[in-house]
Write a protein that holds these residues in place. Sequence first.
Motif, mmCIF file in Angstrom:
data_model
loop_
_atom_site.group_PDB
_atom_site.id
_atom_site.type_symbol
_atom_site.label_atom_id
_atom_site.label_comp_id
_atom_site.label_asym_id
_atom_site.label_seq_id
_atom_site.Cartn_x
_atom_site.Cartn_y
_atom_site.Cartn_z
ATOM 1 N N ARG A 105 0.839 -1.195 0.000
ATOM 2 C CA ARG A 105 0.000 0.000 0.000
ATOM 3 C C ARG A 105 0.873 1.243 0.000
ATOM 4 O O ARG A 105 1.801 1.370 0.814
ATOM 5 N N ALA A 106 0.608 2.145 -0.945
ATOM 6 C CA ALA A 106 1.385 3.381 -1.044
ATOM 7 C C ALA A 106 0.962 4.349 0.054
ATOM 8 O O ALA A 106 -0.232 4.538 0.312
ATOM 9 N N LEU A 107 1.951 4.981 0.672
ATOM 10 C CA LEU A 107 1.695 5.914 1.750
ATOM 11 C C LEU A 107 2.535 7.171 1.494
ATOM 12 O O LEU A 107 3.762 7.122 1.517
ATOM 13 N N ALA A 108 1.870 8.266 1.192
ATOM 14 C CA ALA A 108 2.593 9.510 0.911
ATOM 15 C C ALA A 108 3.379 9.939 2.145
ATOM 16 O O ALA A 108 2.808 10.117 3.224
ATOM 17 N N HIS A 115 7.735 14.414 -3.246
ATOM 18 C CA HIS A 115 6.843 13.354 -3.742
ATOM 19 C C HIS A 115 7.095 12.009 -3.052
ATOM 20 O O HIS A 115 6.522 10.993 -3.451
ATOM 21 N N HIS A 116 7.923 11.957 -2.041
ATOM 22 C CA HIS A 116 8.338 10.689 -1.452
ATOM 23 C C HIS A 116 7.146 9.841 -1.043
ATOM 24 O O HIS A 116 6.162 10.338 -0.488
ATOM 25 N N THR A 117 7.252 8.541 -1.317
ATOM 26 C CA THR A 117 6.180 7.591 -1.015
ATOM 27 C C THR A 117 6.771 6.341 -0.373
ATOM 28 O O THR A 117 7.737 5.767 -0.899
ATOM 29 N N ALA A 118 6.221 5.922 0.753
ATOM 30 C CA ALA A 118 6.599 4.661 1.375
ATOM 31 C C ALA A 118 5.631 3.582 0.906
ATOM 32 O O ALA A 118 4.529 3.879 0.410
ATOM 33 N N TYR A 119 6.029 2.329 1.052
ATOM 34 C CA TYR A 119 5.181 1.209 0.636
ATOM 35 C C TYR A 119 5.049 0.241 1.806
ATOM 36 O O TYR A 119 6.049 -0.281 2.306
ATOM 37 N N VAL A 120 3.815 0.017 2.220
ATOM 38 C CA VAL A 120 3.536 -0.857 3.355
ATOM 39 C C VAL A 120 3.264 -2.260 2.835
ATOM 40 O O VAL A 120 2.347 -2.467 2.031
#
Length: 462
Positions: A105-108, A115-120
């Motif tokens: 799941r993408a998490l801004a 624009h950094h995005t983490a991924y759960v």
Amino acid sequence: MFFVDTIEIEGLGNRHYLAGGLRTAVAVDPPRDIDQVIAAAARRGVRITHVVETHIHNDYVTGGLELARLTGAAYLVPAAAQVSFARVPVHDGDVIDVDEGITVRALATPGHTPHHTAYVLQEDGSPVAAFTGGSLLIGGVGRPDLVEPRLTERLARAQHASARRLAEELPDSASVLPTHGFGSFCSSGQAGGDTSTIGREKTFNAALAQDVDTFVAGLLAGLEDVPAYYAHMGPANAAGPAPVDLTAPARADAEDIAARLAAGEWVVDLRNRVAFAEGHVAGSFNFEADGKIATYLAWMIPWGKPVTLLADSPRQLAEAQRELVRVGIDRPAAAATGGPADWVRPGEAPVSFRRAGFAELAEELRGAGAGERPVVLDVRRDSERAGGHVGGSVHIPVHALHRRIDEVPAGTVWVHCAGGMRAGIAASLLDAAGRDVVAVDDGFDRAVDAGLTVVRTAADAI
């Protein structure tokens, strides 16, 4: 059942990941030499169906575009990132199916970049880990000053908010899997451990323990120089990097090496600093293949200048090539293997300089008469020097020395760092410039025991 494999690039201080299930997997922030990722997938017997980037990287050239092309995987990049190639834009909240019961799941998480995005990583809908890129690191966060100076404070505040969002939305048991923080200059500090969880970060991470104003003030105060080559990484990644070519470079003989030196090109000796000090080609520079060659060579060499590599073996040469393509130094102009006797022309001989320890430096200083005191040159970073430095020493960080070498006072130069590697680089630069140099190949923690006066206030420095 999910898996997470870590691909560590020690030279750059980064980690990259392959995660998935029994049949398929996702690659996270892949390095440019993607054969490592492909090999990891082969060992698992899985197919890479997705490649995701947490952000447009500033410290290395990504392999994401090429990995997606070769595997047919979907290439996911944050939607707000400005890029020149086709990709699947990722928005906050997007969920990507990786394998049966396994999703990301993408998490801004803006802060390291806007624009950094983490991924759960989720198993049956439950978060088990977070690929945090340059957002929440182990014991710290990614730097907020790599995009645009006018945005630095705003991004620092965004880092605080993003770290707290991760902590609020994820369970304490979720693993924190950052890309940066293991020596990369993209992080605000060295990782506070090898592994971590959200729960551990709540205890130790300043972003989660301090109010925003205190956190931002501390973060901004601790920022140091940005490696010069970072200015070229973002544009290369936004444009879409070309595939790598790791075939052997053209062979250089002694005449070719001499001609390249005469033309002002860089000739880089990859051997260890002990061997280099004992004998090397006059005018060559020493960047140990076993050190942080990619970081320091890319930081110091004028961008685009041809570089010839000298190695003691084909293996050492190949490993150095691999390190350098990761930072956009794609093809050496030429290369040679063997030793200095093979690299000098008939009638010429290798040159050398002294190595010593802090005890010998202390003895030299005690025995120096009036007007004979040698120059002590400290090439550590500002933060290291602030913790203590040899009284009367001159300070020029190693990454700035090639531009400021004329500032080194006349006389024999005893050059030191924290452990010896950077002193070796600096000594080679000074030696190539015709200076009489002694490389202090010793740990700075032994300076006091050697009898040197170590001062800890800026007022005592000259």
